[in-house]
Design an enzyme around this catalytic site. Structure first.
Site, PDB file in Angstrom:
ATOM      1  N   GLN A 196       4.676 -22.570 -19.021  1.00 27.82           N
ATOM      2  CA  GLN A 196       4.349 -21.508 -19.974  1.00 27.82           C
ATOM      3  C   GLN A 196       2.908 -21.743 -20.444  1.00 27.82           C
ATOM      4  O   GLN A 196       2.650 -22.560 -21.329  1.00 27.82           O
ATOM      5  CB  GLN A 196       5.326 -21.515 -21.132  1.00 27.82           C
ATOM      6  CG  GLN A 196       6.784 -21.411 -20.685  1.00 27.82           C
ATOM      7  CD  GLN A 196       7.123 -20.055 -20.093  1.00 27.82           C
ATOM      8  OE1 GLN A 196       7.207 -19.057 -20.804  1.00 27.82           O
ATOM      9  NE2 GLN A 196       7.346 -20.005 -18.784  1.00 27.82           N
ATOM     10  N   ALA A 237      10.960 -14.380 -28.090  1.00 27.58           N
ATOM     11  CA  ALA A 237      10.766 -14.997 -26.783  1.00 27.58           C
ATOM     12  C   ALA A 237       9.344 -14.777 -26.258  1.00 27.58           C
ATOM     13  O   ALA A 237       8.525 -14.100 -26.872  1.00 27.58           O
ATOM     14  CB  ALA A 237      11.794 -14.446 -25.799  1.00 27.58           C
ATOM     15  N   HIS A 238       9.084 -15.350 -25.075  1.00 23.53           N
ATOM     16  CA  HIS A 238       7.728 -15.325 -24.517  1.00 23.53           C
ATOM     17  C   HIS A 238       7.260 -13.902 -24.200  1.00 23.53           C
ATOM     18  O   HIS A 238       8.019 -13.050 -23.780  1.00 23.53           O
ATOM     19  CB  HIS A 238       7.596 -16.224 -23.285  1.00 23.53           C
ATOM     20  CG  HIS A 238       8.548 -15.929 -22.168  1.00 23.53           C
ATOM     21  ND1 HIS A 238       8.736 -16.778 -21.119  1.00 23.53           N
ATOM     22  CD2 HIS A 238       9.365 -14.876 -21.928  1.00 23.53           C
ATOM     23  CE1 HIS A 238       9.613 -16.277 -20.285  1.00 23.53           C
ATOM     24  NE2 HIS A 238      10.011 -15.120 -20.749  1.00 23.53           N
ATOM     25  N   ASN A 239       5.962 -13.704 -24.471  1.00 25.13           N
ATOM     26  CA  ASN A 239       5.259 -12.450 -24.164  1.00 25.13           C
ATOM     27  C   ASN A 239       5.737 -11.242 -24.969  1.00 25.13           C
ATOM     28  O   ASN A 239       5.418 -10.102 -24.635  1.00 25.13           O
ATOM     29  CB  ASN A 239       5.338 -12.134 -22.669  1.00 25.13           C
ATOM     30  CG  ASN A 239       4.660 -13.195 -21.827  1.00 25.13           C
ATOM     31  OD1 ASN A 239       5.344 -14.037 -21.245  1.00 25.13           O
ATOM     32  ND2 ASN A 239       3.347 -13.199 -21.789  1.00 25.13           N
TER      33      ASN A 239
END
Length: 344
Positions: A196, A237-239
């Site tokens: 990540q 969460a990511h993005n």
């Protein structure tokens, strides 16, 4: 204690009655006592004004004369908003006392106005703005940036290279910039971790509740806009991108790459699926699952209100037969169409 007229001079509103009355805090009508300023936000509690022991009141124009006596009133279009401003006036944030505790570890240059409490660690390459508070046992990773006036409660973790804007409040146990949940699967079933490499970028005037996690991006960044308010125990969460002035209530989960617009309100325990978009000015009711994009402003609900167990059991029994009922309806429609043809 400040006088009512001094409060109105600072916050606005129309003063009705004796401005020399002193007040010490804001309270609800039923809880207010001598020296208290009561506010009425919900008209259904209007009767409580006459029995309240408050010294003064915050009311809407339509309730200007509802008190029944000559106690002073502050008349304003939004009493709840005025209550919030008045509460800030009576309860300012405690002053920051600059200095680095002997049990803290600071490995970069910081301004003299910064306070670093016991057990905190600030790694090399971090950039800390003026008047920042870093609470006990916080961790600030390499290359992280924290803007002027931001306050970190104890046990906050800011991972490497993440960015916090100015005047943010981050509550205890929050984690900013941990790895997103990114894995690819081998044919054997084994999971292969995807590094990540993005950041978590937090805007100005953001508040993040205790034990909330905001993951860093997989390739690009996770972005939280200016003025966003995020409650306790939320997973971002990511993005994920969250637009400015959006508020997210507790225990909500937002899956990867979801994009939430500006000025939205997301109710508690809502679930936002990944890779969808929510337009600006959307309200999502508590416990609603948003599984596809929302393109227009409005209120969206996908949860059942409470009912007795017996009612739920009857309703669920009907739900189990919906497919069969749909088949019967289709069959009846076909028969009606056939009869219409025969009569023509």
């Amino acid at each position: 204690m400040p006088r009512i007229d001094a409060l109105v001079a600072r916050l606005g509103g129309e003063l009705v009655g004796n401005g020399g009355v002193e007040v010490r805090r804001v309270a609800t009508p039923e809880q207010a006592g001598e020296g208290d300023l009561a506010f009425l936000a919900n008209p259904k509690y209007l009767s409580r004004l006459k029995t309240s022991r408050a010294a003064a009141f915050i009311v809407k124009p339509s309730h200007r004369d509802a008190i029944g006596d000559d106690r002073p009133r502050i008349v304003t279009g939004d009493p709840y908003l005025y209550f919030a401003r008045a509460s800030q006036f009576f309860n300012p944030l405690p002053p920051i006392i600059p200095g680095v505790h002997p049990l803290a570890s600071v490995r970069c240059a910081i301004p003299e106005t910064v306070a670093v409490d016991a057990g905190a660690v600030v790694e090399e390459g971090a950039e800390i703005g003026e008047n920042v508070l870093i609470g006990a046992n916080c961790y600030i990773g390499r290359g992280a940036r924290i803007g002027r006036g931001t306050r970190l409660a104890p046990n906050v973790t800011i991972y490497a290279d993440c960015v916090l804007g100015e005047n943010c409040i981050i509550h205890a146990g929050a984690v900013i910039g941990s790895d997103g949940f990114g894995f690819a699967r081998e044919t054997s079933g084994e999971w292969v971790k995807i590094p990540q490499t993005g950041r978590a970028v937090i805007g100005n005037d953001v508040e993040i509740g205790s034990n909330t996690s905001i993951d860093r991006g997989a390739l690009g960044d996770t972005v939280i806009g200016d003025g966003v308010k995020i409650d306790n125990q939320i997973q971002v969460a990511h993005n994920v991108h969250i637009g400015q002035y959006t508020a997210v209530a507790g225990s909500t989960g937002i899956a990867g790459s979801a994009k939430i617009g500006a000025r939205c309100m997301i109710g508690g325990q809502a679930g936002i699926s990944g890779h969808i978009t929510i337009a600006d000015d959307v309200i999502v009711s508590g416990r609603t699952l948003v599984s596809k994009s929302i393109q227009a402003p409005g209120v969206y609900t996908a949860c059942l209100p409470q009912q007795t167990h017996a009612e739920w059991a009857r309703n669920f029994a009907h739900l189990r037969h919906l497919d069969a009922l749909a088949d019967r309806v289709r069959a009846l429609e076909q028969r009606l169409k056939q009869q219409e043809k025969e009569t023509l």
